[in-house]
Design a protein around this motif. Structure first.
Motif, PDB file in Angstrom:
ATOM      1  N   SER A  92      35.461  72.032 -51.938  1.00 48.24           N
ATOM      2  CA  SER A  92      34.769  73.311 -52.133  1.00 48.24           C
ATOM      3  C   SER A  92      34.927  73.798 -53.571  1.00 48.24           C
ATOM      4  O   SER A  92      33.974  74.300 -54.176  1.00 48.24           O
ATOM      5  CB  SER A  92      35.325  74.363 -51.162  1.00 48.24           C
ATOM      6  N   HIS A  93      36.125  73.634 -54.121  1.00 49.17           N
ATOM      7  CA  HIS A  93      36.373  74.057 -55.507  1.00 49.17           C
ATOM      8  C   HIS A  93      35.537  73.227 -56.474  1.00 49.17           C
ATOM      9  O   HIS A  93      34.965  73.767 -57.437  1.00 49.17           O
ATOM     10  CB  HIS A  93      37.858  73.904 -55.828  1.00 49.17           C
ATOM     11  N   GLN A  94      35.457  71.912 -56.218  1.00 50.72           N
ATOM     12  CA  GLN A  94      34.662  71.053 -57.093  1.00 50.72           C
ATOM     13  C   GLN A  94      33.194  71.478 -57.094  1.00 50.72           C
ATOM     14  O   GLN A  94      32.552  71.563 -58.154  1.00 50.72           O
ATOM     15  CB  GLN A  94      34.779  69.593 -56.629  1.00 50.72           C
ATOM     16  N   LEU A  95      32.660  71.743 -55.913  1.00 48.74           N
ATOM     17  CA  LEU A  95      31.253  72.121 -55.810  1.00 48.74           C
ATOM     18  C   LEU A  95      30.998  73.512 -56.406  1.00 48.74           C
ATOM     19  O   LEU A  95      29.986  73.728 -57.073  1.00 48.74           O
ATOM     20  CB  LEU A  95      30.819  72.087 -54.342  1.00 48.74           C
ATOM     21  N   LYS A  96      31.921  74.431 -56.157  1.00 51.41           N
ATOM     22  CA  LYS A  96      31.762  75.778 -56.721  1.00 51.41           C
ATOM     23  C   LYS A  96      31.799  75.728 -58.243  1.00 51.41           C
ATOM     24  O   LYS A  96      31.001  76.406 -58.922  1.00 51.41           O
ATOM     25  CB  LYS A  96      32.860  76.697 -56.187  1.00 51.41           C
ATOM     26  N   ASP A  97      32.702  74.918 -58.798  1.00 50.21           N
ATOM     27  CA  ASP A  97      32.801  74.787 -60.254  1.00 50.21           C
ATOM     28  C   ASP A  97      31.503  74.214 -60.822  1.00 50.21           C
ATOM     29  O   ASP A  97      31.006  74.666 -61.853  1.00 50.21           O
ATOM     30  CB  ASP A  97      33.980  73.880 -60.603  1.00 50.21           C
ATOM     31  N   LEU A  98      30.941  73.213 -60.130  1.00 54.94           N
ATOM     32  CA  LEU A  98      29.692  72.620 -60.597  1.00 54.94           C
ATOM     33  C   LEU A  98      28.555  73.641 -60.532  1.00 54.94           C
ATOM     34  O   LEU A  98      27.742  73.736 -61.467  1.00 54.94           O
ATOM     35  CB  LEU A  98      29.361  71.389 -59.750  1.00 54.94           C
ATOM     36  N   GLU A  99      28.491  74.398 -59.447  1.00 54.27           N
ATOM     37  CA  GLU A  99      27.435  75.398 -59.315  1.00 54.27           C
ATOM     38  C   GLU A  99      27.540  76.461 -60.406  1.00 54.27           C
ATOM     39  O   GLU A  99      26.512  76.916 -60.933  1.00 54.27           O
ATOM     40  CB  GLU A  99      27.520  76.045 -57.926  1.00 54.27           C
ATOM     41  N   GLU A 100      28.745  76.855 -60.745  1.00 63.23           N
ATOM     42  CA  GLU A 100      28.923  77.857 -61.806  1.00 63.23           C
ATOM     43  C   GLU A 100      28.476  77.307 -63.147  1.00 63.23           C
ATOM     44  O   GLU A 100      27.861  78.025 -63.950  1.00 63.23           O
ATOM     45  CB  GLU A 100      30.396  78.286 -61.862  1.00 63.23           C
ATOM     46  N   ARG A 101      28.765  76.031 -63.400  1.00 65.24           N
ATOM     47  CA  ARG A 101      28.343  75.432 -64.673  1.00 65.24           C
ATOM     48  C   ARG A 101      26.832  75.272 -64.734  1.00 65.24           C
ATOM     49  O   ARG A 101      26.225  75.398 -65.800  1.00 65.24           O
ATOM     50  CB  ARG A 101      29.032  74.084 -64.857  1.00 65.24           C
ATOM     51  N   LEU A 102      26.219  74.981 -63.581  1.00 64.69           N
ATOM     52  CA  LEU A 102      24.769  74.813 -63.547  1.00 64.69           C
ATOM     53  C   LEU A 102      24.041  76.151 -63.442  1.00 64.69           C
ATOM     54  O   LEU A 102      22.838  76.231 -63.715  1.00 64.69           O
ATOM     55  CB  LEU A 102      24.375  73.926 -62.358  1.00 64.69           C
ATOM     56  N   GLY A 103      24.747  77.159 -62.979  1.00 62.18           N
ATOM     57  CA  GLY A 103      24.128  78.473 -62.815  1.00 62.18           C
ATOM     58  C   GLY A 103      23.198  78.543 -61.635  1.00 62.18           C
ATOM     59  O   GLY A 103      22.259  79.356 -61.627  1.00 62.18           O
ATOM     60  N   SER A 104      23.454  77.714 -60.617  1.00 62.93           N
ATOM     61  CA  SER A 104      22.572  77.700 -59.456  1.00 62.93           C
ATOM     62  C   SER A 104      23.316  77.141 -58.250  1.00 62.93           C
ATOM     63  O   SER A 104      24.071  76.173 -58.378  1.00 62.93           O
ATOM     64  CB  SER A 104      21.335  76.832 -59.734  1.00 62.93           C
ATOM     65  N   PRO A 105      23.122  77.735 -57.061  1.00 60.45           N
ATOM     66  CA  PRO A 105      23.728  77.158 -55.859  1.00 60.45           C
ATOM     67  C   PRO A 105      23.056  75.823 -55.515  1.00 60.45           C
ATOM     68  O   PRO A 105      21.862  75.623 -55.784  1.00 60.45           O
ATOM     69  CB  PRO A 105      23.462  78.211 -54.778  1.00 60.45           C
ATOM     70  N   LEU A 106      23.816  74.916 -54.941  1.00 55.51           N
ATOM     71  CA  LEU A 106      23.291  73.591 -54.615  1.00 55.51           C
ATOM     72  C   LEU A 106      22.960  73.434 -53.136  1.00 55.51           C
ATOM     73  O   LEU A 106      22.162  72.572 -52.770  1.00 55.51           O
ATOM     74  CB  LEU A 106      24.300  72.512 -55.029  1.00 55.51           C
ATOM     75  N   PHE A 107      23.589  74.248 -52.291  1.00 51.28           N
ATOM     76  CA  PHE A 107      23.296  74.186 -50.862  1.00 51.28           C
ATOM     77  C   PHE A 107      23.647  75.524 -50.227  1.00 51.28           C
ATOM     78  O   PHE A 107      24.354  76.345 -50.819  1.00 51.28           O
ATOM     79  CB  PHE A 107      24.085  73.050 -50.183  1.00 51.28           C
ATOM     80  N   LEU A 108      23.129  75.742 -49.033  1.00 50.94           N
ATOM     81  CA  LEU A 108      23.371  76.980 -48.313  1.00 50.94           C
ATOM     82  C   LEU A 108      24.625  76.831 -47.470  1.00 50.94           C
ATOM     83  O   LEU A 108      24.748  75.885 -46.693  1.00 50.94           O
ATOM     84  CB  LEU A 108      22.170  77.334 -47.424  1.00 50.94           C
ATOM     85  N   ARG A 109      25.554  77.747 -47.616  1.00 48.72           N
ATOM     86  CA  ARG A 109      26.783  77.713 -46.843  1.00 48.72           C
ATOM     87  C   ARG A 109      26.503  78.015 -45.363  1.00 48.72           C
ATOM     88  O   ARG A 109      25.507  78.651 -45.014  1.00 48.72           O
ATOM     89  CB  ARG A 109      27.784  78.734 -47.374  1.00 48.72           C
TER      90      ARG A 109
END
Length: 304
Positions: free
Chosen positions: A34-51
């Motif tokens: 979860s931390h890895q994905l959240k970090d990636l989303e913050e760097r990209l500035g966009s969510p990648l999937f719906l929780r």
């Protein structure tokens, strides 16, 4: 910004359908994933999937990265194989034995895929063994053995492939068919159908009946899974099989499956190889292909 591990994680998330199972596949804790994905989303500035969706629903950004992963990861895999060939590590022999009557469902696609990418490796599954496969592996008569019963042998390494649950197959009209699970005592008056192997290699005995001191009324054997299913469906007995081996019969409502005990009986399937071939690029690739193919074609298995 993007790393290969991110792309592999997204593929695992898509294939597994949940964060918990995806974390198991990439060998991370759920919180780390979860931390890895959240970090990636913050760097990209966009969510990648719906929780909190199951299966996971990806956003447009997530779908774009999935498309990238589908393009790049196979090319990386191919480059790794080519680099192994350039290093002169492409030749080898892969003679294998299978201590698993129901493994061909995933093993044959694995072998076919591997053969396409490693034509230089000699592959054979010799039949009619008059020796124990694992000692033969140690003697270099074989190169790989698929087994759920590892033995401590010098020079032999056991690589876990996946975990699977053993289920009890009963006829649709059987008295146990409506149970959520069975206890060992439930089998005291049953005919148990097994493959023709030693009881010490059957999970139904070693993990379920023997610890409880229970013996079924009768034990009979059958060579093939389909023969076992026909006997069970006609009310001639019950049998225990890996969950994936029963999938097609359950989908056709041919038999019913009942859990063994309240928590189930789980085992691990291994690829036994010698230490001297453990780091060979073609062996590493075969084991990786075996895992990927297993999770692609089998239902109900878990990472080991």
């Amino acid at each position: 910004m993007l790393e290969l591990r991110h792309l592999r994680t997204l593929i695992a998330l898509r294939d597994a359908g949940s964060l918990v199972e995806a974390a198991e596949r990439v060998h991370l804790t759920q919180s780390a994933l979860s931390h890895q994905l959240k970090d990636l989303e913050e760097r990209l500035g966009s969510p990648l999937f719906l929780r909190k969706t199951r299966p996971v629903e990806f956003t447009r950004a997530g779908l774009r990265l999935l498309g990238l992963a589908e393009q790049i990861l196979p090319q990386v895999r191919m480059a790794e194989r080519d680099l192994a060939r350039l290093a002169g590590n492409e030749h080898g022999r892969l003679h294998m034995a299978i201590e698993c009557h129901s493994c061909f469902q995933w093993l044959m696609p694995t072998v076919d895929h591997f053969r396409d990418h490693w034509p230089e490796v000699e592959i054979d599954i010799p039949g009619g063994h008059h020796f124990d496969p694992l000692p033969a592996l140690a003697r270099e008569q074989l190169d790989l053995v698929i087994t759920a019963d590892p033995q401590p042998l010098p020079g032999v390494h056991y690589e876990p492939l996946f975990r699977y649950e053993g289920l009890l197959a009963v006829a649709r009209q059987h008295a146990l068919a409506g149970n959520s699970h069975v206890t060992p005592a439930d089998l005291t008056d049953q005919v148990l159908i097994t493959y023709p192997v030693e009881r010490s290699r059957l999970d139904i005995f070693t993990q379920f009946l023997d610890p409880a001191g229970v013996t079924p009324r009768e034990v009979r054997t059958a060579e093939l899974t389909i023969m076992m299913m026909q006997l069970v469906a006609s009310g001639r007995g019950v049998c225990s099989l890996p969950n994936w081996a029963m999938t097609e019969y359950l989908e056709r409502d041919y038999v019913k499956a009942v859990t063994l005990g309240e928590t189930g009986v789980w085992s691990t399937l291994f690829a036994a190889i010698r230490e001297d071939t453990r780091e060979a690029p073609w062996m590493v690739d075969f084991l990786r292909t075996a895992r990927e193919t297993s999770f692609a074609v089998l239902e109900g298995i878990k990472p080991a």
